[in-house]
Design a protein around this motif. Structure first.
Motif, PDB file in Angstrom:
ATOM      1  N   PHE A   1       4.400  10.210  10.694  1.00  0.00           N
ATOM      2  CA  PHE A   1       2.970   9.908  10.541  1.00  0.00           C
ATOM      3  C   PHE A   1       2.437  10.465   9.216  1.00  0.00           C
ATOM      4  O   PHE A   1       1.666   9.815   8.520  1.00  0.00           O
ATOM      5  CB  PHE A   1       2.160  10.497  11.697  1.00  0.00           C
ATOM      6  N   LEU A   2       2.846  11.694   8.889  1.00  0.00           N
ATOM      7  CA  LEU A   2       2.364  12.291   7.641  1.00  0.00           C
ATOM      8  C   LEU A   2       2.828  11.486   6.427  1.00  0.00           C
ATOM      9  O   LEU A   2       2.102  11.332   5.447  1.00  0.00           O
ATOM     10  CB  LEU A   2       2.878  13.730   7.498  1.00  0.00           C
TER      11      LEU A   2
ATOM     12  N   VAL B   1       3.040   8.556   5.946  1.00  0.00           N
ATOM     13  CA  VAL B   1       2.263   7.340   5.722  1.00  0.00           C
ATOM     14  C   VAL B   1       1.205   7.551   4.635  1.00  0.00           C
ATOM     15  O   VAL B   1       0.877   6.637   3.880  1.00  0.00           O
ATOM     16  CB  VAL B   1       1.607   6.944   7.066  1.00  0.00           C
ATOM     17  N   LEU B   2       0.709   8.787   4.550  1.00  0.00           N
ATOM     18  CA  LEU B   2      -0.437   9.055   3.671  1.00  0.00           C
ATOM     19  C   LEU B   2      -0.164   8.758   2.188  1.00  0.00           C
ATOM     20  O   LEU B   2      -0.901   7.970   1.585  1.00  0.00           O
ATOM     21  CB  LEU B   2      -0.938  10.488   3.861  1.00  0.00           C
TER      22      LEU B   2
ATOM     23  N   MET C   1       0.189   4.945   1.609  1.00  0.00           N
ATOM     24  CA  MET C   1      -1.039   4.160   1.801  1.00  0.00           C
ATOM     25  C   MET C   1      -2.025   4.460   0.665  1.00  0.00           C
ATOM     26  O   MET C   1      -2.642   3.547   0.117  1.00  0.00           O
ATOM     27  CB  MET C   1      -1.704   4.504   3.138  1.00  0.00           C
ATOM     28  N   VAL C   2      -2.169   5.736   0.330  1.00  0.00           N
ATOM     29  CA  VAL C   2      -3.074   6.093  -0.757  1.00  0.00           C
ATOM     30  C   VAL C   2      -2.547   5.508  -2.060  1.00  0.00           C
ATOM     31  O   VAL C   2      -3.312   4.991  -2.881  1.00  0.00           O
ATOM     32  CB  VAL C   2      -3.254   7.623  -0.846  1.00  0.00           C
TER      33      VAL C   2
ATOM     34  N   ALA D   1      -3.363   1.924  -2.147  1.00  0.00           N
ATOM     35  CA  ALA D   1      -4.814   1.818  -2.322  1.00  0.00           C
ATOM     36  C   ALA D   1      -5.187   2.053  -3.783  1.00  0.00           C
ATOM     37  O   ALA D   1      -5.963   1.293  -4.370  1.00  0.00           O
ATOM     38  CB  ALA D   1      -5.535   2.826  -1.424  1.00  0.00           C
ATOM     39  N   VAL D   2      -4.611   3.097  -4.376  1.00  0.00           N
ATOM     40  CA  VAL D   2      -4.923   3.418  -5.764  1.00  0.00           C
ATOM     41  C   VAL D   2      -4.399   2.315  -6.694  1.00  0.00           C
ATOM     42  O   VAL D   2      -5.088   1.886  -7.619  1.00  0.00           O
ATOM     43  CB  VAL D   2      -4.338   4.791  -6.156  1.00  0.00           C
TER      44      VAL D   2
ATOM     45  N   ILE E   1      -1.962  -6.519   7.627  1.00  0.00           N
ATOM     46  CA  ILE E   1      -1.443  -5.755   6.491  1.00  0.00           C
ATOM     47  C   ILE E   1      -1.591  -4.255   6.760  1.00  0.00           C
ATOM     48  O   ILE E   1      -0.647  -3.478   6.600  1.00  0.00           O
ATOM     49  CB  ILE E   1      -2.213  -6.101   5.194  1.00  0.00           C
ATOM     50  N   VAL E   2      -2.804  -3.870   7.177  1.00  0.00           N
ATOM     51  CA  VAL E   2      -3.088  -2.448   7.341  1.00  0.00           C
ATOM     52  C   VAL E   2      -2.194  -1.829   8.412  1.00  0.00           C
ATOM     53  O   VAL E   2      -1.512  -0.827   8.182  1.00  0.00           O
ATOM     54  CB  VAL E   2      -4.582  -2.238   7.683  1.00  0.00           C
ATOM     55  N   SER E   3      -2.169  -2.445   9.594  1.00  0.00           N
ATOM     56  CA  SER E   3      -1.351  -1.815  10.635  1.00  0.00           C
ATOM     57  C   SER E   3       0.126  -2.054  10.370  1.00  0.00           C
ATOM     58  O   SER E   3       0.976  -1.233  10.729  1.00  0.00           O
ATOM     59  CB  SER E   3      -1.785  -2.268  12.031  1.00  0.00           C
TER      60      SER E   3
ATOM     61  N   LEU F   1       1.627  -2.068   7.376  1.00  0.00           N
ATOM     62  CA  LEU F   1       2.062  -1.033   6.439  1.00  0.00           C
ATOM     63  C   LEU F   1       2.221   0.302   7.155  1.00  0.00           C
ATOM     64  O   LEU F   1       3.207   1.010   6.981  1.00  0.00           O
ATOM     65  CB  LEU F   1       1.025  -0.872   5.321  1.00  0.00           C
ATOM     66  N   LEU F   2       1.215   0.620   7.961  1.00  0.00           N
ATOM     67  CA  LEU F   2       1.226   1.899   8.681  1.00  0.00           C
ATOM     68  C   LEU F   2       2.487   2.034   9.528  1.00  0.00           C
ATOM     69  O   LEU F   2       3.228   3.021   9.441  1.00  0.00           O
ATOM     70  CB  LEU F   2      -0.016   1.951   9.579  1.00  0.00           C
ATOM     71  N   LEU F   3       2.754   1.020  10.337  1.00  0.00           N
ATOM     72  CA  LEU F   3       3.892   1.113  11.247  1.00  0.00           C
ATOM     73  C   LEU F   3       5.221   1.004  10.502  1.00  0.00           C
ATOM     74  O   LEU F   3       6.187   1.693  10.845  1.00  0.00           O
ATOM     75  CB  LEU F   3       3.794   0.035  12.333  1.00  0.00           C
TER      76      LEU F   3
ATOM     77  N   PHE G   1       5.816   4.349   8.859  1.00  0.00           N
ATOM     78  CA  PHE G   1       6.106   5.332   9.899  1.00  0.00           C
ATOM     79  C   PHE G   1       7.519   5.172  10.436  1.00  0.00           C
ATOM     80  O   PHE G   1       8.304   6.134  10.513  1.00  0.00           O
ATOM     81  CB  PHE G   1       5.073   5.206  11.030  1.00  0.00           C
TER      82      PHE G   1
ATOM     83  N   PHE H   1      -9.711  -0.320  -0.892  1.00  0.00           N
ATOM     84  CA  PHE H   1      -9.244   1.039  -1.125  1.00  0.00           C
ATOM     85  C   PHE H   1      -9.575   1.924   0.093  1.00  0.00           C
ATOM     86  O   PHE H   1      -8.711   2.601   0.661  1.00  0.00           O
ATOM     87  CB  PHE H   1      -9.916   1.576  -2.400  1.00  0.00           C
TER      88      PHE H   1
ATOM     89  N   LEU I   1      -7.438   1.115   3.304  1.00  0.00           N
ATOM     90  CA  LEU I   1      -6.074   1.650   3.380  1.00  0.00           C
ATOM     91  C   LEU I   1      -6.077   3.159   3.633  1.00  0.00           C
ATOM     92  O   LEU I   1      -5.304   3.665   4.444  1.00  0.00           O
ATOM     93  CB  LEU I   1      -5.308   1.334   2.097  1.00  0.00           C
TER      94      LEU I   1
ATOM     95  N   ALA J   1      -4.893   5.478   7.197  1.00  0.00           N
ATOM     96  CA  ALA J   1      -3.861   6.513   7.232  1.00  0.00           C
ATOM     97  C   ALA J   1      -4.334   7.774   7.971  1.00  0.00           C
ATOM     98  O   ALA J   1      -3.511   8.530   8.501  1.00  0.00           O
ATOM     99  CB  ALA J   1      -3.441   6.870   5.810  1.00  0.00           C
TER     100      ALA J   1
ATOM    101  N   ALA K   1      -3.279   8.693  11.644  1.00  0.00           N
ATOM    102  CA  ALA K   1      -1.857   9.047  11.729  1.00  0.00           C
ATOM    103  C   ALA K   1      -1.648  10.494  11.296  1.00  0.00           C
ATOM    104  O   ALA K   1      -0.954  11.271  11.970  1.00  0.00           O
ATOM    105  CB  ALA K   1      -1.029   8.098  10.865  1.00  0.00           C
TER     106      ALA K   1
END
Lengths: 695, 695
Positions: free
Chosen positions: A375-376, A378-379, A382-383, A386-387, A613-615, A617-619, A622, B515, B518, B522, B525
């Motif tokens: 889970f960690l 992912v950050l 994702m960031v 986003a950036v 897309i959002v979920s 990417l997350l899954l 992860f 931005f 996303l 995260a 999680a």
């Protein structure tokens, strides 16, 4: 001849060059010695198993593609009876060509991988350098072939049709095949891997690639069909999709006639392949060097070369520096995401060691700590995405309306520019893994085993990095595809003279968008669940078969000379099972898109794609990362830490690894393809959703 | 006196009535016999442990609340030096009152739960009916007190200030406290539960509530501080937030003076509490009835009564039927989601049985199949929320601009209307769980054990349903809070005469929105990971302490008469550890909101909230449901299936249950509160984000 056309010919030339390089590498690999009858016999078993699976899979997929092509012919881009039949025919043909190219990429990969594996095994008797080279060059054949054929396909199709929308059809062909290839191969490989581990390592305490284990050949076949063929199809598909999305927007910015923007897309893509060719050329292990360093340094070389030659070309041809900036941002962020992934999956870093330590308290703690680090992890990714999208938007927005979205698309193209190198690294993994298996099964000696072990471990580390990279690239690509979707909707509104306002975006506060958002977010979870349950069911079948063999074949368990298990039975179970399980999950993704589109219309689809897309990417992040983490934690324990092999910590770590297997090799990477497929089908159906939706 | 004012007085009257009912129930519970010195002694240990934790937790949280109140005073709704200091003072006071109310709700719950548990234990010697009643009425005290005080607080504050924005401050006070209470209590309870299970059940093979286990009292304390106090604070907070969101929009629709819409909110909320009072009154076990049926039937009674009396009131007062429709849609969808959750967690349905069966192949299969069903379980709830928000939007949109969003808010109010009943059912769980523990620890006989076992099992089933309900309600509430956020931003634009276009929504295609999306996705999680790692670390400390006690206290392991473990040490470890671990995760949620807001401004916050809601719902549903599923699979195996207690399947199922513990009782339900807190803080900071953002 216009500059645009010249650049397109350059793209063709580079792709032909890459085929030349691939052929040269292939010949080189083939010419390496492998004179060991036992190695030849077993490698032949693996090769035959992989080809049998591929043949049977392609028969199923050919039927699917045939039906899909007919539906495309009838309905896409518009119902064929409403006129403009040529568009539909072109689209259906582009679709079929896309599926054929994707299938071919898989086939080539298998072909070379099942040769390179035995060469690696035999070369390992000579030393680590020749073994590394055999493995790496085998992988590079795949890398060159995949990227060359995607560039060739996109360029030729564009030159013939001058229409970017048709490319979406080509891309959809590639990705719909990749979806099933990834899912099918992923189920195959993990069925075999889990069953082999469970019965061999856990129950009997025999080594990983012990030839007594009836599932051992299936396991090696799985590495090829899952990791080589499936992954090749996946990255072929991302690469094509990113180019298609960029070209759709470039054409619209160039007002329908290929101009500066179209030129930039082809140029940057061609230079990316060129950089990869150079990178592959430099990959060599220095004196006392580590294979991981060799793999990574050639990636860095590719990255630097790419940045430099695109800068040079941008300067020479007087192109937009802002767009170059977007491409370089994509590349940089991709690299950073790769490094972050490395932190969470490398056994010299705290997460892997913490999980290994937690395993001493039992499997529940292996799972809990692994899930947490997953889970960690992912950050940063994702960031990072986003950036990257924010920054490339901001940097290109001053160029004018529509450029910002094109900037994001070019950022994806930039990120994927080094994909030739990425694929080479990635295909290296299963080849040396197979090589290691052959060394063990054929008793090629302890030194060779140590060498292939170290090659294999480098493969695992690099694999995690390339996976993070692939997911990030897919993420940026589908953001760009959202832009392509809007372009398609507006084109339909304009060309059909509909009395509807042009679509500029999707407002979250609109109920249809929000509706789509929630439903879209649920799909990757359900998709993953179906794949994991597929592996689960299939592995149970295979475990039963293995137990039967150990019970009924006299002398097998004891390893009596001359007694071999019935490897074919296990291969057959893996094949039949995965073919049965691969369709429903893929169908779910496609059908849910159609339902949302026909119920809620284009706004709901905008929300649906975003949620997806959002979920997704997350899954995907992860599951890929936690899977890699568990795998390496187990290896870390096996290398003598926290009690080593046979300890309680080891037993727990094996549980973690087993859970991680379908996470990282079945569900996680398939989500990539799932989000791409859903994005592409939405763009293709844009016109229909506009006309026939319920709300 | 205007009708609006009359309705507000009615709301006050109903909340006072609920206090009366709570007091009557409390007296009734207290008057039940519990004359058994051993029971009294142990219950006293539990009571003292729970109160100690609560006291120490509240000391930490009081400091946090003090700092937060000062910051609010200085900056919210606008920097105090820019004038209008009264607004800031009001807001800070409302915030503090919110925290106090929330803390009080927890305290009341603990107070009655630690009495009702022993009454249930002793009553179980008489039969199932009196034991059920003691447990249920104990829970109902909590239900009545929580809902009564939230209605009282909201109504009084609104009557005094006539300002809905101040209510957001009250709501933020309640939810920021709930966030930490939920996280702290969740870490406490699972630390103790996991450690007790691991050392007791797994290592020594002694029963769940064996008094020899040093962690057994801490485990029982945990049920109270996690499930009673934490859950009470959580639902208090959802309930207040849904009313606050609805009132913000109602005030704007009523043009700033309380009118028909404000009236509707108070009326529906008051009638919901009234329906819950009636529902609680009817809860009784019929002859040969099951406790599950008794709990569920009173929920259905409440639902039906609510629908009927709101219809009557709507007709009599000539209110909008469309708004009634939205409220009823919320209620219906909440019930459907509850039923879907039940499917995935009930041991008479396929998922639980499949996981129990898969456990025979080892813990990896328990995890893989449980994760898969957990992922699948997300679909009905996400689609349900999507349909509820879409339908209530469509049904209320014809009433005019702004009504559609109000419709969603009223749908949340409708869903939460029966929350008094839900809390009663939910608090029943830990009470009878404790009761069961007391029966076992004090040897109250096999019949009493069987009775409390059956009460406990009903509690588990109902708990899963109420949790699904709570998550869905939080989901709808935060969608409504998105609307409240827009209303706040626009109010700031208008009142401060800014030269900015009014905000109408958030376009996904804008880079700042994407931005935020996303990054927001995260956060849940990472938040979950931090909590789970907290439990993990804390449990390892406690396991070490338990091992020490078994080693150093002579006769403890053998159960020598008169030898008792040092229960206090374990309680202390759980307390200290959870207080240490509760702040970082909560701080992450708050700080990330501030960073995104100050970097990307209000658009980025819109995306951030949306991403947060979407991935928050996904993960909360996944973790709550898979946790419940594993818990019940283990119970299913323990009741003699797939090999029963002590079998391999049982060992695997215990691993699943241990993994599920922090999923369902720490991370999952805390995400609820996390998304609410983030939504509220955004609304409160709206004006500041508007002025001080980087982009």
């Amino acid at each position: 001849m216009s500059t645009v056309l010249i650049v397109q010919f350059i793209a063709l030339a580079v792709s032909v060059l890459s085929f030349g390089v691939a052929l040269w590498l292939y010949t080189w690999v083939k010419s390496q010695p492998s004179k060991n009858s036992r190695v030849e016999t077993i490698a032949e078993l693996i090769r035959r198993g992989a080809n049998t699976f591929l043949r049977r899979e392609y028969v199923v997929l050919a039927k699917f593609a045939g039906v899909a092509a007919i539906l495309i012919l009838l309905f896409i881009p518009h119902p064929i009876w409403t006129g403009g039949a040529l568009d539909n025919i072109l689209m259906a043909v582009a679709y079929l060509v896309g599926t054929a190219f994707s299938a071919l990429a898989g086939k080539v990969g298998i072909q070379v991988a099942t040769i390179a594996n035995k060469k690696t095994a035999v070369a390992a008797q000579q030393g680590i350098k020749p073994a590394f080279l055999a493995g790496f060059r085998g992988g590079a054949v795949m890398g060159m072939a995949v990227v060359g054929s995607s560039l060739l396909g996109v360029t030729l199709l564009f030159m013939l049709t001058q229409d970017a929308t048709t490319l979406l059809g080509f891309s959809f062909g590639a990705s719909s095949l990749a979806l099933f290839a990834k899912a099918g191969g992923g189920i195959f490989t993990k069925t075999a891997d889990i069953s082999a581990d469970l019965t061999g390592k856990v129950e009997l305490g025999i080594p990983e690639d012990d030839p007594r284990n009836p599932a051992v050949i299936a396991d090696n076949v799985g590495d090829n069909v899952g990791d080589v063929a499936g992954m090749g199809a996946d990255l072929f598909d991302s690469n094509v999709a990113s180019m298609a999305a960029a070209l759709v927007m470039a054409m619209s910015l160039d007002n329908g006639t290929p101009g500066k923007n179209v030129l930039t897309v082809f140029l940057y893509a061609a230079l990316g392949l060129l950089a990869s060719i150079l990178g592959v050329g430099t990959a060599k292990m220095g004196r006392g060097g580590s294979p991981t360093r060799a793999l990574n340094s050639s990636t860095y070389v590719t990255t630097a070369v790419y940045a430099a030659i695109t800068a040079l070309a941008t300067w020479q041809l007087n192109l937009e520096w802002r767009i170059w900036g977007a491409a370089v941002i994509g590349l940089l962020v991709g690299t950073i995401i790769g490094l972050a992934t490395d932190y969470f999956t490398d056994d010299t870093k705290p997460p892997v060691r913490h999980v290994a330590k937690a395993s001493q308290s039992g499997p529940a703690f292996t799972i809990l700590s692994g899930v947490s680090y997953g889970f960690l992890s992912v950050l940063p990714a994702m960031v990072g995405i986003a950036v990257a999208s924010f920054a490339s938007y901001l940097i290109t927005a001053p160029l004018g309306a529509g450029y910002a979205m094109f900037g994001i698309a070019m950022s994806a193209v930039g990120m994927l520019s080094i994909v030739g190198m990425i694929i080479s690294n990635d295909a290296y993994g299963p080849i040396v893994d197979n090589g290691r298996g052959l060394v063990e099964m054929c008793d090629l000696g302890d030194t060779a085993l140590e060498i292939t072990d170290s090659l294999d471990s480098a493969g695992n580390t690099v694999k995690a990095v390339t996976k993070g990279f692939a997911i990030a690239a897919a993420g940026l690509t589908v953001i760009a595809l959202l832009g392509a979707f809007i372009a398609e909707v507006n084109e339909a509104i304009v060309t059909r003279g509909l009395n509807i306002e042009l679509l500029t975006g999707f407002d979250i506060m609109q109920p249809d968008v929000f509706f789509g958002l929630l439903v879209g977010a649920a799909i990757p979870a359900v998709f993953s669940a179906m794949l994991i349950l597929g592996v689960d069911r299939n592995a149970q079948r295979m475990v039963t078969e293995i137990h039967r063999q150990f019970k009924e074949i006299p002398g097998l368990k004891e390893g009596k000379a001359g007694v071999t298990p019935e490897y074919d039975k296990c291969i057959d179970i893996a094949t039949t099972g995965s073919l049965k399980e691969l369709l429903p999950a893929g169908a779910l993704a496609i059908i849910s898109t159609l339902v949302v589109g026909f119920v809620g219309g284009v706004h709901a689809i905008g929300g649906f794609l975003t949620g997806n897309i959002v979920s997704g990417l997350l899954l995907a992040l992860f599951m890929s990362n936690s899977g890699g983490l568990w795998d390496n934690s187990k290896k870390y324990v096996e290398s003598g830490h926290n009690g080593g092999r046979g300890s309680d910590a080891h037993k727990s770590a094996v549980v973690g690894d087993t859970v991680g297997d379908p996470f990282k090799d079945t569900a996680g990477p398939s989500i990539n393809t799932q989000i791409t497929v859903v994005s592409l089908i939405s763009s293709l159906m844009a016109s229909l959703f506009l006309t026939f939706s319920l709300f």
